[in-house]
Design an enzyme around this catalytic site. Sequence first.
Site, PDB file in Angstrom:
ATOM      1  N   GLU A  74       0.705  -1.110  -0.177  1.00 54.81           N
ATOM      2  CA  GLU A  74       0.211  -0.276   0.130  1.00 54.81           C
ATOM      3  C   GLU A  74       0.473   1.392  -0.361  1.00 54.81           C
ATOM      4  OE1 GLU A  74      -0.495  -2.700   2.167  1.00 54.81           O
ATOM      5  OE2 GLU A  74      -2.264  -3.238   2.851  1.00 54.81           O
ATOM      6  N   ARG A 111       3.592  -0.291  15.331  1.00 47.78           N
ATOM      7  CA  ARG A 111       2.346  -0.055  16.604  1.00 47.78           C
ATOM      8  C   ARG A 111       2.978   0.626  18.143  1.00 47.78           C
ATOM      9  NH1 ARG A 111       2.310  -5.453  16.130  1.00 47.78           N
ATOM     10  NH2 ARG A 111       2.123  -6.786  17.578  1.00 47.78           N
TER      11      ARG A 111
HETATM   12  C1  G6Q Z   1       1.879  -3.141  13.439  1.00 47.83           C
HETATM   13  C2  G6Q Z   1       2.229  -3.781  12.180  1.00 47.83           C
HETATM   14  C3  G6Q Z   1       1.722  -3.908  10.562  1.00 47.83           C
HETATM   15  C4  G6Q Z   1       2.428  -2.199  10.181  1.00 47.83           C
HETATM   16  C5  G6Q Z   1       2.604  -1.872   8.883  1.00 47.83           C
HETATM   17  C6  G6Q Z   1       3.170  -0.925   8.017  1.00 47.83           C
HETATM   18  O1  G6Q Z   1       2.913  -3.701  14.734  1.00 47.83           O
HETATM   19  O2  G6Q Z   1       4.012  -4.540  12.161  1.00 47.83           O
HETATM   20  O3  G6Q Z   1       0.380  -2.478  11.644  1.00 47.83           O
HETATM   21  O4  G6Q Z   1       3.174  -1.350  11.117  1.00 47.83           O
HETATM   22  O5  G6Q Z   1       1.735  -2.928   8.065  1.00 47.83           O
HETATM   23  O6  G6Q Z   1       4.688  -1.376   8.002  1.00 47.83           O
HETATM   24  P1  G6Q Z   1       5.637  -0.397   7.326  1.00 47.83           P
HETATM   25  O7  G6Q Z   1       5.894   0.399   7.891  1.00 47.83           O
HETATM   26  O8  G6Q Z   1       6.697  -1.910   6.959  1.00 47.83           O
HETATM   27  O9  G6Q Z   1       5.112  -0.096   6.023  1.00 47.83           O
END
Ligand code: G6Q
Length: 548
Positions: free
Chosen positions: A216, A273
Amino acid sequence: MTAAIQSLTGRSAWKALEAHRQKVRELHLRQLFADDPKRGERLATEAVGLYLDYSKNRVTDETLKLLFQLAEECGLRARIEAMFRGEKINITENRAVLHVALRAPKGTSIIVDGEDVVPQVHAVLDKMADFSNRIRSGAWKGHTGKPIRNVINIGIGGSDLGPVMAYEALRHYSQRSINFRFVSNIDSTDFAEAVHDLDPSETLFIISSKTFTTLETMTNAHTARDWSLKGLGGDVSAVAKHFVAVSTNASKVSEFGIDTANMFEFWDWVGGRYSMDSAIGLSTMLAIGSDNFRALLDGFHEMDEHFRTAPLEQNLPVLLGLLAVWYTDFFGADTVAVLPYEQYLKRFPAYLQQLTMESNGKHVTLEGVEVDYSTGQIYWGEPGTNGQHSFYQLIHQGTRLIPCDFIAFVGTLNPLGRHHDMLLANVFAQAEALAFGKTPEQVKAEGTPDWLVPHRVFEGNRPSNTILADRLTPQMLGKLVAMYEHSVFTQGTIWNIDSFDQWGVELGKVLAQRIVPELESKAEPALGHDSSTNCLIRRYRQLREKTL
Ligand code: G6Q
């Protein structure tokens, strides 16, 4: 041979809690308050400027004693120390879990793999502060010499929800001459709406991605790059003035075309997170300035110290975490409602949803054994008083038990007439109504006809916490977030799960990557999915042309 790990349900405190639950199940909060006129004062505690009233919970002194005993038996203290020492407690990813290092004051030290990480944290903070000062003062100029008036953070999950929540929460402190927007969804509408009224020559993109590979974010980042270059005459040197990156992955950042001089680093020991106080908070710092950002970190740190050192009985995150376990595992509660009576916290429930559900939505223990108890809760909520006019009905009179966390502030940042007294009257009234309800006798005494009485009865005995603080400041936001982070940790420790991995998000990602070429191929693809997925793909391919 190592000793067999004691299962949670086999622990003596757990067994005692099961027996105890039979005794207290029918106990009503009306009774508990009648029996102890000082209950509201006794079952409340205050630390680092947060007052927690937990008296309206379905607990007795015995319940609390057993819950603290359970925490001891599960080794909560040792686990807290292990996290703060930088041990690799995220065992499935073999990583330390050190969001607490992100707010460790200068001069302290936390060693990971033989290296002190605190100086690195402060070096990045200084770099962020320098950049932030240049953007906010207008010293940083875009490709055509104009100052930056729009900042767009592109990221998703942990690289979006924290920044969005913090921006909304601290908007009062933000520099109003700069617009802040957040693009996360791969749905093109998200990007299109974010930029539709913006001038590329005044727009800065922050590409926030720990891995710099997330589908994304990278798709949105490339679209942003095209939009920017198109608006700036196609000169690729413009990228350096309009794009910065926040990441752990320097090689991917430069591959994308962002100079690593414009990259703000963080580390693999920061979970997504748990990253809003790392460089992922760059948009927050741009909005509120570096002094306010440091105050936010101070708030986090104060709560960290409280969590690490306060006795369990007065420990806010421990109390919240143990109460959550009590309702999940002994009352079968599936959800927790988070109800901030503070408009600025409107995205706080969404933020907490990821923090709690991604952390504790796990079905096996650290040893990989299927659990035989419930873990995790569904967190949800809306700011008060709006929720009162929609879903509170079910909390008051429905058949489910939904523990609530009410959050309120004594002072408002926008005093206007009687608004704030009325807001606070509502939060106190809701907690009171949930706990004490209205008996059939009370309803009858109001002259209600007999047939209508059952409809107007409020059973009460619905538990809630009330968290009251003086005012929403950057520091206070840090304390509040850290309190929930550590409550999640407490719950995960009791449940003996890995609160820091997220394997559950992987499968869908992998399957989507497989489906993309099937949607894009010119020739009819051979589909090997189940009959439902095959049909959906075929239908989309057939009808797509007609909708364009
Ligand atoms: C959070 C998860 C997840 C992550 C996203 C974005 O603890 O790992 O929500 O933050 O998938 O990942 P990137 O920062 O690597 O783009």
